[in-house]
Design an enzyme around this catalytic site. Structure first.
Site, PDB file in Angstrom:
ATOM      1  CG  ASP A  12     -10.274   2.580   4.719  1.00  0.00           C
ATOM      2  OD1 ASP A  12      -9.432   2.935   5.562  1.00  0.00           O
ATOM      3  OD2 ASP A  12     -10.683   3.311   3.802  1.00  0.00           O
TER       4      ASP A  12
ATOM      5  CG  ASP B  14      -8.228   0.739   1.909  1.00  0.00           C
ATOM      6  OD1 ASP B  14      -7.558   1.080   2.896  1.00  0.00           O
ATOM      7  OD2 ASP B  14      -9.291   1.285   1.583  1.00  0.00           O
TER       8      ASP B  14
END
Length: 802
Positions: free
Chosen positions: A477, A694
């Site tokens: 990410d 996430d």
């Protein structure tokens, strides 16, 4: 369905066959979906489907374990759901296991000393003449064969009694159809002793009890090699193997003692973590100070932390400022500055000034306690590679018994003598003990997870540790992972033709002062970045009047400077078009386009209806990002960046870090689909994220690496929790995983090779072609040495640097 785990302390296990039998028996209990037994930790984790039946299942499991000849004690009062096994608090669990291990070691040591006190003289008496050591006539085999035999019997019997645990555990296990390592030792040494005892009786009634001057026929020479490879002593055709039975018991006992001592060292990581919690705390009640045990501290208490003292529980700073050493959590040596409102973690060290803190989480709810539980549970778990050893061990012991019996029968039928057949039988039984095989995986996992915790990398189980070593693709990410996750001012670009604003020199600081003064009244996410930069440069904020916010465009207001009132605006290109329609857009658009192509967000500063500067804001990359990705490429791991930014911004960032792939404009719920796509392409995928938005991707990845800005979220989402700030912990996890898998493979290789070569050697295969035959004593020494070698090899992981 919600899963729950019950923990049990198992005593009496000695090899992989023991743990395999318990797993198989426990897995047949209704309501039990999985049983994992760790030989290294003596722990059993029983996963149940029905929490309301926990007590009933616990009783049944204990009964089944006791039927197998082991002891089982449940070490929890109530099951806990999720990823945490039910357990007592971390310190109590560790102390209980440590107490059991120390008790076992002390018992082995007490038995070991007299065992060798009897076994060594027996070895000298039986083998002494090979080295030219004469015996007194009353026990000399030439002058008194019966005295010679009886003396060996007298010395051997105490050794077998002191080593009776092999017989008490091994023989009943054979009748329960669940033979273990103890079964092999008991059958082998017991057979040698009974055979020798029968021959002693034969000798007593054979007319050779006293034969002064007689020379005993020795079957195969009297050289030194016969001590290990030769037959037993033949006295007038009667062979004795007392020394084999006694020395095998002594050597195996020594090996188990050394193994237990070495296994105790694997818990040093947990002990080190537990030692971080101070025993007492200073509690403030009004003006009074009271030193109390940490166990008496409750949430809400106000505590005084003196310079150099350890913080006893989790909480937050109420007053004071200091720098705190958090290396026990993060592995980083640089202290962290703490101000009122900042969080504090128990076990960390207050380096300088005094702090007053409020206790928020105490006991088993602290970060440190949760870390210890994670390490303990990971140490007791198994990696997938352990399945091979478990399956082999389950059937290995019965197979060895069959091979030993078959070898003995064949040598009896076609060999030189029944005595040689017995020696083959005993040697096969002793050398084939699968101790090293059972310790190969759990010892490495225990050591690696403990070492990882010291380095700020928490593996939640053995499977995560092994999968980390096998990863071929790493997905990152962007925000908060590859970047710092906090917008910052990157540059201040004066536009051509701009004049000094309110000071004689003008310049960037003037522009930043105006922007920060205006943004002080704004709630926009970029406002804090501008204010932080002004604070970093120690610039003063000026009063603002007539502040107005234009949603989606910018802000305006009158800033009261030392030289008078200035009309100031700050916004995007739409703001510029609407507020200053007559402004020269060509130059501004050119600069904005250039900065946007670099992944920066441009903000236009206007003064008195004129664009004077552009302030660029971006989420800066971590300093180590490019180096980490370069290292991953060297490790042949493919990399990808996931981001919600537009394609142009994403590519600008990617060009600075040289990442392999990018996927831009991805929504949080689409990140998991990106992970699945990578997995479908044949890769084993790891996902590195912050553990919040996430979470779906972290859960879907083969290994989820949670950046622990807060351990609460990270523990729940990731397979690996990275306590250390920055991306270097990712490399530590990968390299430790690879080192551990390599260590496990080394252990398994030597364990399997040892048995593959040792069994034929002991069975007399090489003897058929003129080679030596392995004696039971050397077989016992080799078996003990193999287990110790596996343990020592696993302990090498404690030296891993990361």
């Amino acid at each position: 369905m919600k899963k729950n785990i019950l923990l049990f302390l198992i005593t009496g296990m000695h090899c992989a066959a023991c743990s395999s039998h318990i797993e198989r028996a426990g897995g047949k209990i209704p309501g039990v979906s999985a049983v994992t037994v760790s030989l290294a930790t003596n722990m059993a984790a029983v996963t149940i489907d029905f929490p309301e039946k926990a007590d009933e299942i616990s009783d049944i499991f204990t009964e089944e374990v006791e039927k197998l000849g082991f002891s089982s004690e449940r070490i929890a009062a109530e099951p806990r759901g999720g990823n945490e096994a039910c357990a007592l608090d971390a310190a109590s669990l560790w102390e209980k296991r440590q107490s059991e291990q120390l008790k076992d070691i002390a018992g082995r040591k007490m038995a070991l000393i007299p065992i060798f006190c009897f076994a060594l003289p027996l070895l000298v008496i039986s083998m002494g003449e090979m080295f030219g050591l004469p015996l007194p006539g009353i026990v000399s085999p030439e002058n008194s064969p019966l005295g010679f035999a009886v003396l060996q019997l007298v010395l051997c019997a105490p050794v077998l009694w002191l080593g009776r645990r092999f017989f008490l555990h091994g023989v009943p296990a054979l009748f329960r159809k669940s033979p273990t390592m103890d079964t092999l030792v008991a059958l082998g040494t017991g057979s040698a002793f009974i055979y020798s005892l029968c021959n002693t009786v034969v000798l007593a009634f054979s007319g050779h009890a006293q034969a002064p001057g007689a020379v005993p026929p020795v079957a195969r020479g009297m050289g030194m090699l016969d001590m290990f490879f030769g037959a037993g002593h033949a006295i007038h055709g009667v062979e004795l193997y007392y020394e084999s039975a006694a020395v095998v018991i002594a050597l195996v006992s020594l090996g188990k003692y050394l193994e237990a001592r070495s296994r105790l060292r694997t818990s040093e990581a947990v002990k080190g973590l537990l030692d971080l919690t101070p025993q007492t705390a200073i509690r403030l009640r009004g003006d009074a100070r009271q030193e109390v045990p940490v166990s008496d501290v409750v949430a809400g208490d106000i505590l005084l932390i003196q310079p150099g003292g350890r913080i006893p529980v989790d909480g937050s700073v109420v007053s004071g400022s200091s720098s705190v050493d958090e290396s026990m959590l993060t592995g980083e040596s640089m202290p962290v500055e703490k101000l009122p409102g900042d969080p504090l973690a128990g076990g960390t060290i207050n380096k300088q000034g005094s702090l007053t803190m409020r206790a928020d989480r105490v006991g088993r709810d602290t970060v440190l306690a949760r870390i210890v539980r994670m390490v303990q549970e990971a140490q007791g778990s198994k990696a997938p590679i352990a399945g091979l050893a478990d399956k082999v061990s389950l059937y290995f012991v019965p197979a060895v018994i069959g091979i030993a019996v078959l070898s003995g029968v064949l040598w009896w039928a076609f060999g030189d003598s029944p005595a040689f057949a017995l020696r083959v039988f005993v040697s096969v039984m002793v050398i084939a003990c699968p101790c090293a095989m059972g310790l190969a995986t759990p010892m490495s996992i225990m050591t690696a997870t403990g070492r990882g915790a010291q380095l700020g990398v928490l593996f939640k189980n053995g499977q995560a540790l092994e999968n980390t070593a096998r990863l071929t693709y790493m997905i990152f990410d962007k925000t908060g992972t590859l970047t710092l996750g906090k917008p910052a001012v990157m540059d201040i670009l004066p536009l051509d033709g701009s004049d000094p604003v309110f000071s004689a020199s003008g310049g960037k600081n003037d522009y930043l002062t105006l922007a920060a003064s205006l943004e002080a009244s704004s709630e926009h996410p970029l406002a804090q970045a501008v204010m932080d930069e002004a604070a970093r440069r120690n610039l003063p904020l000026l009063p603002v009047a007539d502040f107005h916010s234009l949603p989606g465009k910018g802000v305006t207001g009158n800033v009261l400077t030392p030289d008078g009132r200035l009309e100031v605006g700050l916004g995007n290109i739409a703001f510029l078009r609407d507020v200053l329609p007559g402004c020269d857009m060509d130059q501004v658009s050119l600069v904005i386009g250039e900065q946007a192509s670099l992944g920066k967000t441009p903000v236009i500063l206007t003064v008195s209806q004129k664009a004077v500067a552009i302030i660029t804001v971006a989420d800066p990359l971590r300093d180590e990002t490019a180096g980490i990705l370069s290292r991953l490429r060297e490790m042949r791991i493919h990399t990808m960046m996931l981001t919600g930014d537009n394609e142009r911004t994403a590519r600008a960032v990617a060009s600075r870090i040289n990442i392999d792939d990018i996927k831009a404009e991805v929504l949080p719920d689409e990140k998991a689909q990106a992970v699945i796509a990578v997995q479908n392409s044949g890769h084993l995928a790891g996902m590195v994220g912050d553990g919040v938005n996430d979470a779906p991707a972290l859960a879907r990845a083969d290994v989820g690496f949670a950046m622990s800005s807060g351990i609460d979220v990270a523990v729940e989402t990731g397979d690996v929790v990275l306590m250390r700030h920055g991306l270097s912990a990712v490399l530590t996890a990968l390299e430790l995983g690879r080192a551990t898998l390599r260590n496990i493979r080394e252990n398994l290789f030597w364990a399997f090779i040892y048995n593959i070569l040792g069994i034929p050697f002991a069975a007399g295969v090489f003897y058929i072609f003129g080679g030596p035959a392995l004696s039971p004593m050397l077989a016992g020494a080799a078996m003990a040495l193999s287990s110790v070698c596996v343990v020592i090899n696993a302990l090498r992981l404690r030296l891993f640097k990361g």
